[in-house]
Design an enzyme around this catalytic site. Structure first.
Site, mmCIF file in Angstrom:
data_model
loop_
_atom_site.group_PDB
_atom_site.id
_atom_site.type_symbol
_atom_site.label_atom_id
_atom_site.label_comp_id
_atom_site.label_asym_id
_atom_site.label_seq_id
_atom_site.Cartn_x
_atom_site.Cartn_y
_atom_site.Cartn_z
ATOM 1 N N GLU A 300 0.797 -1.232 0.000
ATOM 2 C CA GLU A 300 0.000 0.000 0.000
ATOM 3 C C GLU A 300 0.831 1.284 0.000
ATOM 4 O O GLU A 300 0.520 2.217 0.732
ATOM 5 C CB GLU A 300 -0.913 0.027 1.242
ATOM 6 C CG GLU A 300 -1.868 -1.128 1.309
ATOM 7 C CD GLU A 300 -2.598 -1.205 2.639
ATOM 8 O OE1 GLU A 300 -3.780 -1.535 2.613
ATOM 9 O OE2 GLU A 300 -1.996 -0.973 3.699
HETATM 10 C C1 TNX Z 1 -4.360 -3.950 4.855
HETATM 11 S S1 TNX Z 1 -2.668 -6.309 4.572
HETATM 12 C C2 TNX Z 1 -3.063 -3.704 5.271
HETATM 13 C C3 TNX Z 1 -2.803 -3.278 6.653
HETATM 14 C C4 TNX Z 1 -4.076 -3.109 7.421
HETATM 15 C C5 TNX Z 1 -5.034 -4.234 7.100
HETATM 16 C C6 TNX Z 1 -6.301 -4.215 7.904
HETATM 17 C C7 TNX Z 1 -1.638 -5.287 4.262
HETATM 18 C C8 TNX Z 1 -0.421 -5.770 3.666
HETATM 19 N N1 TNX Z 1 -1.937 -4.003 4.534
HETATM 20 O O1 TNX Z 1 -2.059 -2.077 6.656
HETATM 21 O O2 TNX Z 1 -3.750 -3.128 8.775
HETATM 22 O O3 TNX Z 1 -5.373 -4.147 5.734
HETATM 23 O O4 TNX Z 1 -7.076 -5.352 7.706
#
Ligand code: TNX
Length: 501
Positions: A300
């Site tokens: 992300e």
């Molecule tokens: C996505 S999973 C994210 C996290 C969040 C999570 C909450 C991932 C690699 N990144 O930053 O905590 O969703 O469910």
């Protein structure tokens, strides 16, 4: 004749109920080992685990030929292939646990522990059985987010105990994010001095000292568990930027962040301090880690364009490799083409992530290994169902729902090798559950999300597909609730199971 299945989770590769028995386990039962140094810690662990079952101290002794009424632990190479294979034979006169490695012996002891049932006068009975067992996947983990809310050494040791009980062998710790920095890095003291005291919602935060981290690593290692530390770059870095403003182009450190948005913070490849930061932090973490892997995050990074993202991921990966460790990263790192000694962790299984899936398949075809953490099955921070509200009635509800509700059956009924079309199944290294802590601030909240779903994911990771079925699992897991009660941990009595009380 219908042979009743033994109630072990994850289900063993083979289990035969033998005539005769049972073995009677009491505080007088001793653990017997050959006098080999590598057996000392596993013998002490076995005596401790069994001692807690029988409510009294259990002795460790060296091998005495012909001894009866004892639990004997032995290293042996006469077992099916695989470092973690074990054999457990229980009869009226004794128990024999054999494995190729101490980690295999731990698995055998855990199986023995799950088989023990209360008998009259405080004794425990273990039915006469022969179990031959080995895992399907080499990597069976839990990823735990310490950044959104912090959990300290004692809580983490409890989690390690639960992992060992379900034969999981990796604890992946998400140690940095926008909301806080959770591991002391001796060469970068401001990270914890300035950025450990924040958490989601203004909570107190906290961090592991280097000594506590070493203690956790050792505690896990005795139980056959490898700690994989994650420092999340090049996004999810607000806590790092707050501590070291030199990482920001204008040099102005941002305020601490206590919300739950993702994707807004970033490193800058062109900022001179970035390379030294990656070298110090990832190099420091690598040298604090005896295990073979360091996780660089990579998820992300929405504020970065693809080119700069790839450059920063390669920089991070180079540091990890220069310290002799393998690189692990979330699925987005597949776009960086890191090659063979990389583990790419699949997480976002929504329709919108198709470009990541394509990159993942390409990376796997080029030799990368894939770790399966699909949100819809293994994200244990998801709610169980939309109608049930978990948590303090006065406080915020536990759990998120972006990947959907994940009931126990959802955590159980899926197949890692065929989940992503086109992925070569032999590239799948294993399965990892993930517990993000935006909504989880207390140990009871944490364990209610873990249990019972952790047991389901563990069986997906350990047991061969032809030995797995939901109907059998829901019966075998039904007895685990009394174990969690005895430990004093909170769990969610999913209505999908007729729990034994
Ligand atoms: C996505 S999973 C994210 C996290 C969040 C999570 C909450 C991932 C690699 N990144 O930053 O905590 O969703 O469910």
């Amino acid at each position: 004749m219908l042979v009743p299945d033994i109630a072990v989770v994850p289900r063993p590769a083979s289990a035969t109920v033998l005539p005769g028995g049972p073995f009677v386990l009491t505080a007088g039962t001793a653990v017997l080992v050959d006098p080999q140094p590598e057996l000392v810690t596993v013998a002490v662990l076995a005596a401790d685990l069994i001692g807690r079952l029988v409510d009294g101290p259990v002795e460790v002794r060296h091998h005495e030929p012909g001894a009866v009424g004892v639990i004997r632990l032995r290293l042996s190479d006469q077992l099916p292939a695989g470092e973690e294979a074990y054999r457990l034979v229980v009869g009226r006169s004794g128990v024999l646990v054999e494995a190729r490695t101490p980690a295999g012996l731990v698995h055998g002891i855990v199986t023995l522990r799950q088989l023990a049932v209360p008998a009259p006068e405080g004794a425990l009975h273990v039915p006469a059985v022969r179990v031959e067992d080995a895992p399907r996947y080499a990597w069976r983990g839990l990823s735990l987010d310490l950044a959104r809310h912090f959990f300290g050494l004692a809580d983490l040791q409890l989690v390690v105990g639960l992992l060992a009980h379900y034969k999981l062998n990796v604890l992946h710790l998400h140690l940095s994010d926008d909301q806080g920095w959770r591991l002391e890095i001796p060469s970068r003291p401001l990270l914890t001095q300035r950025s450990s005291g924040s958490a989601v919602g203004g909570g107190p935060g906290g961090f592991l000292t280097a000594a506590q981290f070493a203690e956790l690593v050792a505690y896990a290692q005795v139980r056959g568990i490898t700690v994989v530390p994650e420092i999340d770059v090049p996004g999810h870095v607000n806590a790092a930027l707050h501590a070291y403003g030199e990482l920001v182009p204008d040099g102005r450190a941002p305020e601490p962040y206590t919300g739950t948005q993702v994707g807004f913070s970033r490193l800058h490849d062109a900022v001179p301090a970035t390379a030294a930061f990656l070298a110090d932090v990832l190099g420091g973490v690598a040298s604090m880690t005896p295990g073979p892997w360091v996780h660089i995050g990579g998820d992300e990074a929405l504020a970065l364009d693809r080119e700069e993202y790839v450059a920063l991921v390669r920089r991070a990966a180079d540091v990890v490799r220069a310290h002799g460790k393998g690189v692990v990263g979330w699925q987005e790192i597949a776009h960086a083409g890191l090659g063979e000694d990389t583990v790419v962790q699949y997480w976002d299984d929504r329709a919108g992530a198709q470009a990541d899936r394509d990159a993942l398949v390409a990376a796997a075809r080029a030799g990368a290994r894939v770790l399966m953490s699909p949100g819809q099955h293994t994200y244990l921070d998801m709610v169980y169902d939309t109608a049930t509200r978990l948590g303090d009635p006065e406080g915020p509800a536990l759990g998120q729902d972006w990947a959907g509700p994940v009931e126990l059956r959802d955590a159980y009924e899926w197949e890692p090798s065929t989940l992503v079309p086109g992925l070569p199944p032999e590239q799948v290294i294993g399965v990892e559950a993930a517990l993000w802590t935006e909504t989880l601030a207390t140990l009871p909240g944490l364990t209610q999300m873990l249990l019972p779903r952790l047991a389901a994911v563990a069986e997906v990771a350990w047991t061969a597909p032809d030995r797995r079925d939901w109907a059998g699992f829901r019966q075998r897991v039904a007895g685990q609730g009394t174990f969690w009660d005895r430990l004093g941990v909170s769990w969610y009595p999913s209505p999908q199971v007729d729990w034994q009380r």
